[in-house]
Design a protein around this motif. Structure first.
Motif, PDB file in Angstrom:
ATOM      1  N   GLU A 445       1.070  -0.820  -0.137  1.00  0.00           N
ATOM      2  CA  GLU A 445      -0.015   0.200  -0.526  1.00  0.00           C
ATOM      3  C   GLU A 445       0.814   1.171  -0.137  1.00  0.00           C
ATOM      4  O   GLU A 445       0.637   2.201  -0.569  1.00  0.00           O
ATOM      5  N   GLN A 446       2.146   1.355   1.251  1.00  0.00           N
ATOM      6  CA  GLN A 446       2.657   2.535   0.999  1.00  0.00           C
ATOM      7  C   GLN A 446       3.648   2.529  -0.183  1.00  0.00           C
ATOM      8  O   GLN A 446       3.480   4.039  -0.882  1.00  0.00           O
ATOM      9  N   VAL A 447       3.895   1.584  -1.407  1.00  0.00           N
ATOM     10  CA  VAL A 447       4.540   1.532  -2.664  1.00  0.00           C
ATOM     11  C   VAL A 447       3.585   2.570  -3.825  1.00  0.00           C
ATOM     12  O   VAL A 447       4.736   3.321  -4.199  1.00  0.00           O
ATOM     13  N   LYS A 448       1.936   2.422  -3.179  1.00  0.00           N
ATOM     14  CA  LYS A 448       1.416   2.657  -4.620  1.00  0.00           C
ATOM     15  C   LYS A 448       0.792   4.362  -4.236  1.00  0.00           C
ATOM     16  O   LYS A 448       0.925   5.066  -4.774  1.00  0.00           O
ATOM     17  N   GLU A 449       1.187   4.396  -2.420  1.00  0.00           N
ATOM     18  CA  GLU A 449       0.690   5.493  -2.083  1.00  0.00           C
ATOM     19  C   GLU A 449       1.383   6.808  -2.085  1.00  0.00           C
ATOM     20  O   GLU A 449       1.194   8.013  -2.722  1.00  0.00           O
ATOM     21  N   GLU A 450       3.263   6.330  -2.155  1.00  0.00           N
ATOM     22  CA  GLU A 450       4.486   7.386  -2.557  1.00  0.00           C
ATOM     23  C   GLU A 450       4.626   7.382  -3.971  1.00  0.00           C
ATOM     24  O   GLU A 450       5.431   7.911  -3.971  1.00  0.00           O
ATOM     25  N   SER A 451       3.510   6.251  -4.660  1.00  0.00           N
ATOM     26  CA  SER A 451       4.014   6.607  -5.560  1.00  0.00           C
ATOM     27  C   SER A 451       5.417   6.366  -5.821  1.00  0.00           C
ATOM     28  O   SER A 451       5.872   7.039  -7.512  1.00  0.00           O
ATOM     29  N   LEU A 452       6.137   5.446  -6.233  1.00  0.00           N
ATOM     30  CA  LEU A 452       7.239   5.206  -6.258  1.00  0.00           C
ATOM     31  C   LEU A 452       7.395   4.537  -7.817  1.00  0.00           C
ATOM     32  O   LEU A 452       6.661   3.621  -8.276  1.00  0.00           O
TER      33      LEU A 452
END
Length: 613
Positions: A445-452
């Motif tokens: 979820e963090q990977v997507k939220e941070e738009s990596l």
């Protein structure tokens, strides 16, 4: 008190920049220190410190050079201390005169009071009027200087050079590279060219142009200098690697870190009126500085960072050609295999002219020692290296490390059991303050939220602990060339590799798989290559191909056994365009089975910290 013997009235002369007045070793008091942050956050420039300096009669603004920043950070330099300024210069910044302090000595601890009753020198200038050179007009006999001030002012100043700086043959002051900053207008450096790039051409909507760059070195540090268009024609033939030059009348700018691997926060722009003169007396200018890392320690260096390596050239390939994905242009490449006394080997890739000219570079040398500076570290195949425009190499350099390596190889190293660099189950490096985006473990979820993977042209890296939900069975592996790993063509009576221009009786199968992974927060599709496939499925692609031809049920069982495995994945996120649609591709570069005991302890510690806080 001796510590309170300031060089009274000396700031007016120090700020006099027209005549180049430099008072030797003035003694002043630091009235205040203030950290200044850069206004351009993307410039990646460290903070600087502004100083209010007093001579007991006047006080004035000054700036600490970057190399003096540690004095403030470790509290060697603090408010109300008395200092002897051994090296400085005066510059005009935004129509104001300001001192740049290049070097100083603390001669008194912090006092509990201000010495004298100093007045603002700018206010005095505005009320009393300025001389043409900016010094305060004399309104009568100045206050008698103290003993230290009298000694300082009695010496005749050396015109044109800041105190403590030597002069070039032209009479211009010679500055150390570490003292350069955008605040200085007139300077000369004496430096060795350690690297000279090829001339690069560009073409865009604003027109066409060309550029080249050199890395410059003196005993204080390194800096990159770049010339454009007319400066290319003037200086490219003149500047030669390993020669020493006086360089002046150039501009100091904030460094563009994406184009340089040097640590200097500034860089030099060579202009049409810049002056470069070769220096024949170069004994005081050091040779190239290296910070070598043994091959077996490359695992400790993060991907996409640079390092220095010295190794024996074990073997090298012929020149080959690939098509750049970014430019769609062909690029020459060559692979080297390097070994050192750690008993490990690593593959290094040369590109462009470096690859084409490598035969000429090593000449008739057999198994030479090569020192590489600023090569890029990749996690492809465990660890690999590559040279790029700002990298350099030296054949059999006169260095202790070179002689030691030569002795090791000639006295038994050539017969040593050398291990190739393969992916290991070493612990994943932990995150630190300087590389959070590259190393921090994240949920999906963090990977997507941070738009990596979407923020720039460069990929982002992350670690995640996730479970395999599905391995796509279609196109799970491909027939590869045994020499170069490129896909080969079945010709009926053999397999043809267009790259190597050779045929083989059979291919080597290599994984190129796609899998869906998930954690409690979400799921993503990842792709991976041969080493990752073997780790996930526990079987080589050759064996899996044979199994598919002989026992379809067992083939499916192998894929099914991978489902449900929990792994720690190291991933690269990079945006790609497919059918005019942008999407982020996640590529697994490493997969390690979860150590549940360690993971449990880490979870317990996290819970304990939450309870404590």
């Amino acid at each position: 008190m001796a510590s309170e013997s300031l060089s009274e009235g000396v700031l007016a002369q120090m700020l006099d920049s027209v005549d180049g007045v430099a008072v030797p070793n003035p003694v002043c008091q630091v009235l205040s220190l203030k950290k200044l942050q850069t206004s351009n956050a993307s410039a990646n420039v460290s903070e600087r410190y502004r100083v209010v300096l007093s001579d007991g009669v006047y006080y004035a603004q000054a700036m600490l050079a970057t190399q003096l920043k540690p004095l403030v950070e470790n509290h060697t330099l603090d408010k109300n201390m008395v200092v002897r300024i051994t090296q400085y210069t005066a510059n005009t910044v935004q129509n104001r005169k300001i001192l740049i302090l290049l070097n100083l000595e603390v001669i008194s601890p912090a006092l509990d009071h201000r010495i004298g009753n100093p007045q603002n020198i700018e206010a005095m200038q505005s009320t009393e009027g300025n001389q043409p050179n900016g010094a305060i007009k004399s309104t009568g006999s100045p206050a008698p200087p103290t003993s230290v001030g009298a000694q300082a002012l009695s010496k005749k100043p050396s015109a044109g050079a800041p105190q403590g700086v030597a002069k070039a043959s032209s009479g211009m002051p010679v500055y150390p590279i570490e003292a350069l900053s955008p605040y200085q207008n007139k300077w000369t450096i004496k430096a060795r060219v350690t690297l000279k790039s090829d001339i690069k051409h560009w073409s865009n909507t604003r027109g066409e142009g060309k550029l080249f760059s050199v890395n410059l070195l003196d005993d204080s540090g390194e800096i990159r200098a770049t010339g454009f268009n007319d400066a290319v024609d003037r200086f490219y033939p003149l500047l030669q690697e390993n020669k020493v030059y006086f360089i002046s009348k150039a501009k100091v700018n904030i460094a563009k870190k994406q184009f340089s691997n040097l640590s200097n926060e500034y860089e030099i722009a060579l202009e049409s009126n810049s002056e470069i003169e070769e220096c024949t007396e170069a004994s005081d200018v050091p040779e190239v500085k290296y910070q070598f890392v043994a091959i077996d320690q490359l695992n400790n260096i993060e991907p996409n960072q640079t390092t220095d390596v010295i190794a024996i050239l074990d073997e090298y390939s012929d020149v080959s050609e690939i098509v750049s994905k970014a430019t769609q242009r062909p690029i020459k490449k060559r692979e080297l295999t390097l070994i050192d006394s750690s008993g490990m080997s690593v593959r290094l890739t040369l590109w462009g002219q470096q690859a084409e000219n490598f035969d000429k570079t090593i000449g008739n040398e057999t198994k030479p020692v090569i020192a590489f500076k600023g090569v890029k570290v990749s996690d492809f195949g465990g660890r690999s290296l590559s040279m790029f425009s700002s990298s350099s190499m030296a054949i059999n350099p006169d260095l202790p490390e070179c002689h030691g390596l030569r002795g090791w190889y000639d006295n038994g190293g050539h017969a040593a059991d050398i291990k190739s660099f393969q992916r290991s189950e070493a612990a994943i490096p932990s995150a630190n303050a300087s590389s959070l985006r590259a190393n921090e473990q994240r949920t999906l979820e963090q990977v997507k939220e941070e738009s990596l993977g979407t923020s720039s042209d460069r990929p982002d890296y992350f670690h995640t602990r996730a479970t395999i939900l599905y391995v796509r069975p279609n196109n799970l592996y491909y027939p590869a060339c045994p020499e170069c790993n490129k896909k080969v063509i079945d010709q009926g009576d053999g397999w043809r590799c267009e790259k190597c221009d050779r045929s083989f009786p059979s291919p080597v199968y290599r994984y190129i798989f796609s899998a869906n992974i998930a954690d409690y927060s979400g799921q993503i599709w990842i792709s991976g290559f041969n080493e990752i496939g073997q780790t996930l499925l526990g079987i080589s692609a050759d064996d899996l191909d044979a199994l598919q031809n002989e026992n379809e049920a067992e083939y499916k069982a192998v894929l099914q056994r991978a489902v449900g495995k929990m792994m720690v994945f190291s991933c690269r996120a990079k945006q790609e365009t497919f059918n005019d649609t942008n999407r982020v591709r996640y590529t697994a570069t490493q997969a390690i089975p979860v150590d549940f005991a360690k993971a449990g302890h880490a979870l317990a510690e996290s819970i304990q910290r939450l309870i404590t806080n």
